[in-house]
Structures are given as C-alpha cells and as structure tokens.
Motif scaffolding. Structure first.
Motif, PDB file in Angstrom:
ATOM      1  N   SER A 327      98.476  85.867  34.655  1.00  0.00           N
ATOM      2  CA  SER A 327      98.216  84.430  34.613  1.00  0.00           C
ATOM      3  C   SER A 327      98.651  83.750  35.914  1.00  0.00           C
ATOM      4  CB  SER A 327      98.955  83.799  33.422  1.00  0.00           C
ATOM      5  OG  SER A 327      98.803  82.395  33.411  1.00  0.00           O
ATOM      6  N   ALA A 328      99.816  84.141  36.419  1.00  0.00           N
ATOM      7  CA  ALA A 328     100.307  83.578  37.679  1.00  0.00           C
ATOM      8  C   ALA A 328      99.397  83.968  38.840  1.00  0.00           C
ATOM      9  CB  ALA A 328     101.730  84.053  37.947  1.00  0.00           C
ATOM     10  N   GLN A 329      98.946  85.216  38.833  1.00  0.00           N
ATOM     11  CA  GLN A 329      98.024  85.677  39.867  1.00  0.00           C
ATOM     12  C   GLN A 329      96.751  84.840  39.858  1.00  0.00           C
ATOM     13  OE1 GLN A 329      96.763  89.720  39.332  1.00  0.00           O
ATOM     14  NE2 GLN A 329      95.541  89.775  41.208  1.00  0.00           N
ATOM     15  N   ASP A 330      96.193  84.622  38.678  1.00  0.00           N
ATOM     16  CA  ASP A 330      94.974  83.818  38.569  1.00  0.00           C
ATOM     17  C   ASP A 330      95.205  82.394  39.047  1.00  0.00           C
ATOM     18  OD1 ASP A 330      93.608  85.969  37.578  1.00  0.00           O
ATOM     19  OD2 ASP A 330      93.785  85.381  35.474  1.00  0.00           O
ATOM     20  N   ARG A 331      96.360  81.857  38.742  1.00  0.00           N
ATOM     21  CA  ARG A 331      96.641  80.478  39.151  1.00  0.00           C
ATOM     22  C   ARG A 331      96.750  80.356  40.666  1.00  0.00           C
ATOM     23  NH1 ARG A 331     101.314  76.590  36.471  1.00  0.00           N
ATOM     24  NH2 ARG A 331     100.693  74.661  37.532  1.00  0.00           N
ATOM     25  N   LEU A 332      97.305  81.371  41.313  1.00  0.00           N
ATOM     26  CA  LEU A 332      97.485  81.337  42.764  1.00  0.00           C
ATOM     27  C   LEU A 332      96.180  81.513  43.527  1.00  0.00           C
ATOM     28  CD1 LEU A 332     100.766  83.416  43.199  1.00  0.00           C
ATOM     29  CD2 LEU A 332     100.517  80.943  43.500  1.00  0.00           C
ATOM     30  N   VAL A 333      95.284  82.377  43.024  1.00  0.00           N
ATOM     31  CA  VAL A 333      94.092  82.721  43.804  1.00  0.00           C
ATOM     32  C   VAL A 333      92.777  82.388  43.118  1.00  0.00           C
ATOM     33  CG1 VAL A 333      95.327  84.577  44.988  1.00  0.00           C
ATOM     34  CG2 VAL A 333      93.990  85.103  42.932  1.00  0.00           C
ATOM     35  N   GLY A 334      92.818  81.919  41.873  1.00  0.00           N
ATOM     36  CA  GLY A 334      91.590  81.600  41.164  1.00  0.00           C
ATOM     37  C   GLY A 334      90.802  80.503  41.860  1.00  0.00           C
ATOM     38  N   ALA A 335      89.487  80.682  41.945  1.00  0.00           N
ATOM     39  CA  ALA A 335      88.636  79.704  42.634  1.00  0.00           C
ATOM     40  C   ALA A 335      88.694  78.341  41.974  1.00  0.00           C
ATOM     41  CB  ALA A 335      87.198  80.213  42.675  1.00  0.00           C
ATOM     42  N   ASP A 336      88.938  78.308  40.659  1.00  0.00           N
ATOM     43  CA  ASP A 336      88.983  77.044  39.942  1.00  0.00           C
ATOM     44  C   ASP A 336      90.404  76.511  39.793  1.00  0.00           C
ATOM     45  OD1 ASP A 336      89.764  79.096  38.299  1.00  0.00           O
ATOM     46  OD2 ASP A 336      88.837  78.275  36.489  1.00  0.00           O
ATOM     47  N   GLN A 337      91.362  77.176  40.454  1.00  0.00           N
ATOM     48  CA  GLN A 337      92.747  76.707  40.390  1.00  0.00           C
ATOM     49  C   GLN A 337      93.241  76.425  41.816  1.00  0.00           C
ATOM     50  OE1 GLN A 337      95.238  78.167  37.155  1.00  0.00           O
ATOM     51  NE2 GLN A 337      93.657  79.668  36.640  1.00  0.00           N
ATOM     52  N   MET A 338      94.218  77.185  42.319  1.00  0.00           N
ATOM     53  CA  MET A 338      94.744  76.902  43.657  1.00  0.00           C
ATOM     54  C   MET A 338      94.023  77.690  44.745  1.00  0.00           C
ATOM     55  SD  MET A 338      98.855  76.861  42.864  1.00  0.00           S
ATOM     56  CE  MET A 338      99.310  76.056  44.400  1.00  0.00           C
ATOM     57  N   GLY A 339      93.261  78.701  44.369  1.00  0.00           N
ATOM     58  CA  GLY A 339      92.705  79.639  45.333  1.00  0.00           C
ATOM     59  C   GLY A 339      91.849  79.023  46.403  1.00  0.00           C
ATOM     60  N   ASN A 340      90.966  78.091  46.027  1.00  0.00           N
ATOM     61  CA  ASN A 340      90.080  77.448  47.004  1.00  0.00           C
ATOM     62  C   ASN A 340      90.599  76.100  47.469  1.00  0.00           C
ATOM     63  OD1 ASN A 340      88.271  79.546  47.082  1.00  0.00           O
ATOM     64  ND2 ASN A 340      86.818  78.626  45.659  1.00  0.00           N
ATOM     65  N   LEU A 341      91.307  75.390  46.606  1.00  0.00           N
ATOM     66  CA  LEU A 341      91.786  74.047  46.953  1.00  0.00           C
ATOM     67  C   LEU A 341      92.771  74.098  48.109  1.00  0.00           C
ATOM     68  CD1 LEU A 341      92.001  71.001  46.380  1.00  0.00           C
ATOM     69  CD2 LEU A 341      93.777  71.546  44.686  1.00  0.00           C
ATOM     70  N   PHE A 342      93.684  75.079  48.077  1.00  0.00           N
ATOM     71  CA  PHE A 342      94.702  75.175  49.117  1.00  0.00           C
ATOM     72  C   PHE A 342      94.201  76.037  50.268  1.00  0.00           C
ATOM     73  CE2 PHE A 342      97.151  73.377  45.839  1.00  0.00           C
ATOM     74  CZ  PHE A 342      98.269  72.808  46.418  1.00  0.00           C
ATOM     75  N   LYS A 343      94.530  75.600  51.484  1.00  0.00           N
ATOM     76  CA  LYS A 343      94.118  76.292  52.694  1.00  0.00           C
ATOM     77  C   LYS A 343      95.359  76.789  53.438  1.00  0.00           C
ATOM     78  CE  LYS A 343      89.754  75.147  52.040  1.00  0.00           C
ATOM     79  NZ  LYS A 343      89.880  74.323  50.835  1.00  0.00           N
ATOM     80  N   VAL A 344      95.143  77.808  54.277  1.00  0.00           N
ATOM     81  CA  VAL A 344      96.241  78.391  55.053  1.00  0.00           C
ATOM     82  C   VAL A 344      95.875  78.319  56.536  1.00  0.00           C
ATOM     83  CG1 VAL A 344      97.751  80.379  55.361  1.00  0.00           C
ATOM     84  CG2 VAL A 344      96.698  79.953  53.128  1.00  0.00           C
ATOM     85  N   PHE A 345      96.759  77.708  57.299  1.00  0.00           N
ATOM     86  CA  PHE A 345      96.566  77.460  58.730  1.00  0.00           C
ATOM     87  C   PHE A 345      97.621  78.226  59.510  1.00  0.00           C
ATOM     88  CE2 PHE A 345      98.201  75.134  62.387  1.00  0.00           C
ATOM     89  CZ  PHE A 345      97.065  74.809  63.117  1.00  0.00           C
ATOM     90  N   CYS A 346      97.230  78.813  60.626  1.00  0.00           N
ATOM     91  CA  CYS A 346      98.207  79.495  61.471  1.00  0.00           C
ATOM     92  C   CYS A 346      97.919  79.244  62.945  1.00  0.00           C
ATOM     93  CB  CYS A 346      98.213  80.994  61.197  1.00  0.00           C
ATOM     94  SG  CYS A 346      99.495  81.879  62.120  1.00  0.00           S
ATOM     95  N   ALA A 347      98.928  78.743  63.642  1.00  0.00           N
ATOM     96  CA  ALA A 347      98.908  78.634  65.102  1.00  0.00           C
ATOM     97  C   ALA A 347     100.014  79.549  65.624  1.00  0.00           C
ATOM     98  CB  ALA A 347      99.156  77.199  65.541  1.00  0.00           C
ATOM     99  N   HIS A 348      99.758  80.240  66.724  1.00  0.00           N
ATOM    100  CA  HIS A 348     100.709  81.268  67.142  1.00  0.00           C
ATOM    101  C   HIS A 348     100.590  81.560  68.630  1.00  0.00           C
ATOM    102  CE1 HIS A 348      97.337  84.145  67.334  1.00  0.00           C
ATOM    103  NE2 HIS A 348      96.881  83.486  66.275  1.00  0.00           N
ATOM    104  N   SER A 349     101.564  82.292  69.127  1.00  0.00           N
ATOM    105  CA  SER A 349     101.525  82.718  70.520  1.00  0.00           C
ATOM    106  C   SER A 349     100.295  83.588  70.765  1.00  0.00           C
ATOM    107  CB  SER A 349     102.775  83.540  70.859  1.00  0.00           C
ATOM    108  OG  SER A 349     103.950  82.798  70.647  1.00  0.00           O
ATOM    109  N   PRO A 350      99.611  83.376  71.873  1.00  0.00           N
ATOM    110  CA  PRO A 350      98.481  84.251  72.203  1.00  0.00           C
ATOM    111  C   PRO A 350      98.929  85.712  72.235  1.00  0.00           C
ATOM    112  CG  PRO A 350      98.521  82.343  73.655  1.00  0.00           C
ATOM    113  CD  PRO A 350      99.804  82.311  72.879  1.00  0.00           C
TER     114      PRO A 350
END
Length: 359
Positions: A327-350
């Motif tokens: 259930s927790a896995q589905d909530r974190l990555v489910g398309a209809d839960q947090m999976g698509n709504l939340f985005k992940v951004f990364c800026a880093h050293s070249p």
C-alpha cells in the motif's frame, strides 16, 4: 500592542493601515510570522497535523535517497569531509531513514557534517531527538559552508516559499493583492499595470485573465545554494509538486486537517503552498554553473532506484506487513497518487551522473 492580537487581526490591521498586500507578503506572514506563523507555532506534519509527507508514508522513500547519496559521494571520490544539508527537514524522519542506510557505506559517517535549515522550533526539537547521534547543526542562512562538497536535499520545501501572482488584463499585467471588502479579506488587483516586456517570454503575451505565478524566494534560495555547490562540488535534490517549464495558472492552495481550505481563512492555522516552477529553478542553477537532469516524476525516480526490489525485500522479511508495504509503495509511485504529481529535480556539478533520472 500587536503581540496581544491574533495573526488574523494583525494582518487585517496591516491592510487597513498600509493598504492591500501582495500574495507573497500574506504567505510570508501566515507561514513564518515570528510567533504566530504556521511553521513557528505548530506541528503540521503527521496524522495529528494537516498533511503527511512521503517520508512519513514509508521508510523506503528515505532509504532509497540514502543509497542515492552514497552513490554521489562515491562518484566524488569518497571525499574525506562533506556537508549534507536538508532544507525543511520536518520531523527528521527523512534524514534518519537516509542516514540509517547511507552510514553503512565505509567512511560515509566519518566524513559527514550534518546541517539542517528549519524555521519551526517544535520541529527542530523533533529533529534533535531523532538525529542527535549525527551531531546536527542548524543553519540560519546559506552564506557560509565549510570546505568540501555539499549535498542538498529538499523534500516539500520550495512549495512553501512565498509566491507573487499576476493577472493579464488589456492594459498589461496587474499584481494580485489581498485587501478588505466589507471587513473581510478578499483578492483584488493592483491598479498599476506592468508591461508584458517585464514578464518571462513564455507567458508575456498570454490571453486576458491568465494568471502567472513567480517565486522570487525560491529563485534566491537556488541561486545561493547553486553558487556554493558550483564552487565546492556536489548536488541539489528537490522533490515537490510542480512543473517542468514556466507556465500560467493558479496553484495557490490551503490545507488544514488533511483537507483543502480557503487560503484566506484562518491565517497561521492553514498550510499554504504553490506548485514549483522547476524550469525557472533550473535556469538559475545553470546560470551558476551547474548541470541539471531532465525532471523526473517521483514514480519514475523511485522505481529507477529500485523501490520494487526494496518493497519485495521488506515484505519477505516482514510477511505480516506485506499488505501495508504494498500500500505504501502504491501511494509513493502510483500514477493516481504521489507518483505523477510529485516531481524530482537535480542540479549538480558537471561530470556527476546522479542515478534515478535516465531510464
């Protein structure tokens, strides 16, 4: 005298004496007023608060980011000293889960300098209780860091920084403001038009009545951190709900007791937030000399890091909790839960290759 007034009364008094205020000013007062702001006075996270964040849903979220941190640290040659900074660490749950995993890597714990950026005294107390063994220190600003690379993690931080809102009219853009109508707080527009040339090209010539939001505070935080990371090496990982390119639309929202609430009601008792313009943050980071990864959804990021495998391993070790883990896995990555709504951004050293962003 104002100390005896509620935050609601103070805001209304300021409007009466100084005129309508910007959305950014209102958000700042509601969230970070020195004694009555939302993040100063209460404990907003958890079932007894107003919202639950991903680290509170499952330990797997923080564990995978812990592996991610070790991967970058190893790419940087296993630096003998480095700074790990979390922005808005909440109750310390995410950091505790990250470090429980990351410190298994030989040398990681000895090299670690833990720094936290927090404005809520109650939450700082919880962070101290959970993270005391790692000897955390709290920063007041981003001006001074010790030598060595810096790894920054920000989960649901940028969405809480104040935004300004502008609405397009026939004579130009007008800033949205908060004033009083018959004694009650209401939205209105500044009478002073702002020319389209002052707006980002992507939205400058939008249709009438279109709204545009901008977070100058978010851009400034990114500018300061990116400048230091570009100089000393490292990365900035931000997880939030938002969008990849600058766009129009009204995303300001209020949450109270796990339900949406009117943003103008109960100031200081309602969580206010807005979607993050990751495109704008990326521009700032690249201007400072960092590289950026293509924006990933939270579902993509966690699955690429091995969430499925981690969930399966936990279920084998704890068969009685398998349903809860799923259930927790589905909530974190489910398309209809947090999976698509939340985005992940990364800026880093070249030169670094942060995992989780490319298939």
């Amino acid at each position: 005298m104002t100390d005896t007034l509620t935050l609601e009364q103070q805001i209304d008094l300021q409007i009466r004496t100084s005129g309508p205020m910007s959305v950014a000013t209102y958000m700042g007062l509601c969230l970070t007023h020195p004694s009555k702001g939302y993040y100063r006075a209460g404990e907003p996270i958890g079932t007894a608060g107003d919202f639950i964040t991903a680290p509170e849903i499952s330990q797997m979220f923080g564990e995978l980011i812990g592996f991610w941190l070790v991967n970058l640290w190893q790419q940087m040659g296993e630096s003998k000293t480095f700074t790990l900074l979390e922005l808005g660490p909440g109750r310390g749950t995410l950091m505790a889960d990250m470090l429980r995993v990351a410190c298994r890597a030989p040398g990681f714990r000895d090299a670690l300098r833990l720094r936290l950026f927090e404005t809520s005294p109650p939450l700082m107390g919880e962070q101290q209780a959970r993270l005391e063994v790692y000897e955390p220190q709290w920063l007041q600003n981003f001006e001074t860091f010790e030598d060595g690379p810096i790894l920054v993690v920000a989960n649901e931080f940028f969405d809480a920084l104040p935004i300004r809102q502008f609405i397009r009219k026939e004579d130009g853009w007008h800033e949205r403001q908060i004033g009083l109508v018959e004694g009650k707080r209401a939205f209105g527009l500044s009478p002073t038009p702002i020319p389209a040339s002052a707006m980002p090209e992507a939205v400058a010539h939008a249709e009438p009545d279109t709204m545009f939001e901008v977070s100058f505070g978010g851009a400034e935080v990114m500018r300061q951190l990116a400048k230091v990371v570009a100089k000393q090496g490292g990365s900035i990982l931000a997880i939030d709900y938002g969008y990849a390119t600058t766009q129009t639309g009204d995303t300001l929202q209020g949450v109270r007791r796990h339900a949406y609430a009117d943003v103008l009601d109960a100031p200081g008792e309602t969580d206010l937030s807005a979607h993050v313009d990751f495109g704008a943050l990326g521009v700032v980071a690249r201007q400072a000399g960092l590289a950026t990864q293509p924006l990933a959804s939270q579902g993509q990021f966690l699955n690429r890091l091995g969430l499925g495998e981690r969930a399966a391993a936990l279920s084998r070790a704890n068969p009685g909790s398998a349903a809860d883990i799923r259930s927790a896995q589905d909530r974190l990555v489910g398309a209809d839960q947090m999976g698509n709504l939340f985005k992940v951004f990364c800026a880093h050293s070249p030169g670094l290759m942060p995992p989780g962003f490319m298939p």
